[in-house]
Design a protein around this motif. Sequence first.
Motif, PDB file in Angstrom:
ATOM      1  N   ARG A  47       0.834  -1.209   0.000  1.00 29.18           N
ATOM      2  CA  ARG A  47       0.000   0.000   0.000  1.00 29.18           C
ATOM      3  C   ARG A  47       0.862   1.250   0.000  1.00 29.18           C
ATOM      4  O   ARG A  47       0.540   2.221  -0.669  1.00 29.18           O
ATOM      5  N   GLY A  88       0.666   3.778  -2.935  1.00 27.11           N
ATOM      6  CA  GLY A  88       0.213   5.136  -2.612  1.00 27.11           C
ATOM      7  C   GLY A  88       1.216   6.186  -3.027  1.00 27.11           C
ATOM      8  O   GLY A  88       0.859   7.221  -3.587  1.00 27.11           O
ATOM      9  N   PHE A  92      -2.474   8.099   5.884  1.00 23.81           N
ATOM     10  CA  PHE A  92      -3.717   7.347   5.744  1.00 23.81           C
ATOM     11  C   PHE A  92      -4.824   8.130   5.049  1.00 23.81           C
ATOM     12  O   PHE A  92      -5.641   7.552   4.349  1.00 23.81           O
ATOM     13  N   LEU A  93      -4.865   9.438   5.215  1.00 25.12           N
ATOM     14  CA  LEU A  93      -5.962  10.221   4.627  1.00 25.12           C
ATOM     15  C   LEU A  93      -5.645  10.798   3.257  1.00 25.12           C
ATOM     16  O   LEU A  93      -6.558  11.133   2.499  1.00 25.12           O
ATOM     17  N   TYR A  94      -4.355  10.934   2.919  1.00 25.46           N
ATOM     18  CA  TYR A  94      -4.048  11.569   1.648  1.00 25.46           C
ATOM     19  C   TYR A  94      -3.135  10.712   0.764  1.00 25.46           C
ATOM     20  O   TYR A  94      -3.468  10.410  -0.368  1.00 25.46           O
ATOM     21  N   ARG A 146      -4.427   6.454   0.481  1.00 23.41           N
ATOM     22  CA  ARG A 146      -5.839   6.108   0.372  1.00 23.41           C
ATOM     23  C   ARG A 146      -6.102   5.444  -0.977  1.00 23.41           C
ATOM     24  O   ARG A 146      -5.735   5.964  -2.020  1.00 23.41           O
ATOM     25  N   ASP A 147      -6.736   4.256  -0.950  1.00 21.58           N
ATOM     26  CA  ASP A 147      -7.035   3.528  -2.178  1.00 21.58           C
ATOM     27  C   ASP A 147      -8.311   4.026  -2.842  1.00 21.58           C
ATOM     28  O   ASP A 147      -8.378   4.176  -4.044  1.00 21.58           O
ATOM     29  N   GLU A 148      -9.342   4.244  -2.038  1.00 20.65           N
ATOM     30  CA  GLU A 148     -10.621   4.666  -2.573  1.00 20.65           C
ATOM     31  C   GLU A 148     -10.875   6.126  -2.223  1.00 20.65           C
ATOM     32  O   GLU A 148     -10.320   6.649  -1.266  1.00 20.65           O
ATOM     33  N   LEU A 159     -12.513   9.377  -0.633  1.00 18.57           N
ATOM     34  CA  LEU A 159     -13.079   9.617   0.686  1.00 18.57           C
ATOM     35  C   LEU A 159     -14.534  10.040   0.523  1.00 18.57           C
ATOM     36  O   LEU A 159     -14.847  10.944  -0.254  1.00 18.57           O
ATOM     37  N   ASP A 172      -9.684  15.204  -3.554  1.00 15.29           N
ATOM     38  CA  ASP A 172      -8.351  15.200  -2.959  1.00 15.29           C
ATOM     39  C   ASP A 172      -7.878  16.602  -2.598  1.00 15.29           C
ATOM     40  O   ASP A 172      -7.155  16.790  -1.626  1.00 15.29           O
TER      41      ASP A 172
END
Length: 185
Positions: free
Chosen positions: A25, A29, A101-103, A106-108, A110, A119
Amino acid sequence: MTTTYGTIPTSPPPNLEYISRAKQRIKAGLGTRRPWKTMFNFRSLKVPGGGVPEAVTRVRVNVSYFRMNYAMVVLLILFLSLLWHPISLIVFLLLMAAWLFLYFLRDEPLVLLGRLVDDRLVLLVMAVLTVALLLLTDATVNILVAVVVGVMVVVTHAAFRRTEDLFLGEEEEGSGGLVHNAGAA
């Protein structure tokens, strides 16, 4: 008594499997950022010939195109400015985990309250949150100077980086708003 010496396990232990997925990941990412070689192509650096309007256009296009790279540059400058302030550095490292984790990882997309969050909005909220929380520590001057230096570096690079050789995908060209309805097709 049976032994398992010499046998090959069919699957990795659960904790190693989790670490392997996390590494994948992180690589995936960070792989969505634009290549640094493209960003720092010195043949693409040129003074804007059309004056301020061309510089503003270049900044808009380059910031959209190199968004993740520029975020990493500003965060690196901020990190370097906090090396002599341990409490602020700890807060920053916790914020970096949130950034990851938030930017960055992230795979999908938000989705909040049934709406798809762009984004750019996540970037803006995380940047404001990072600066606001760090200003609560004792390194206010360092943080403000680092943010100003980071913004100056980004704007200077974006103004001098020609945009003719960039391929803008549909996501950069067609995303007009910051929040889109997830129910709309």
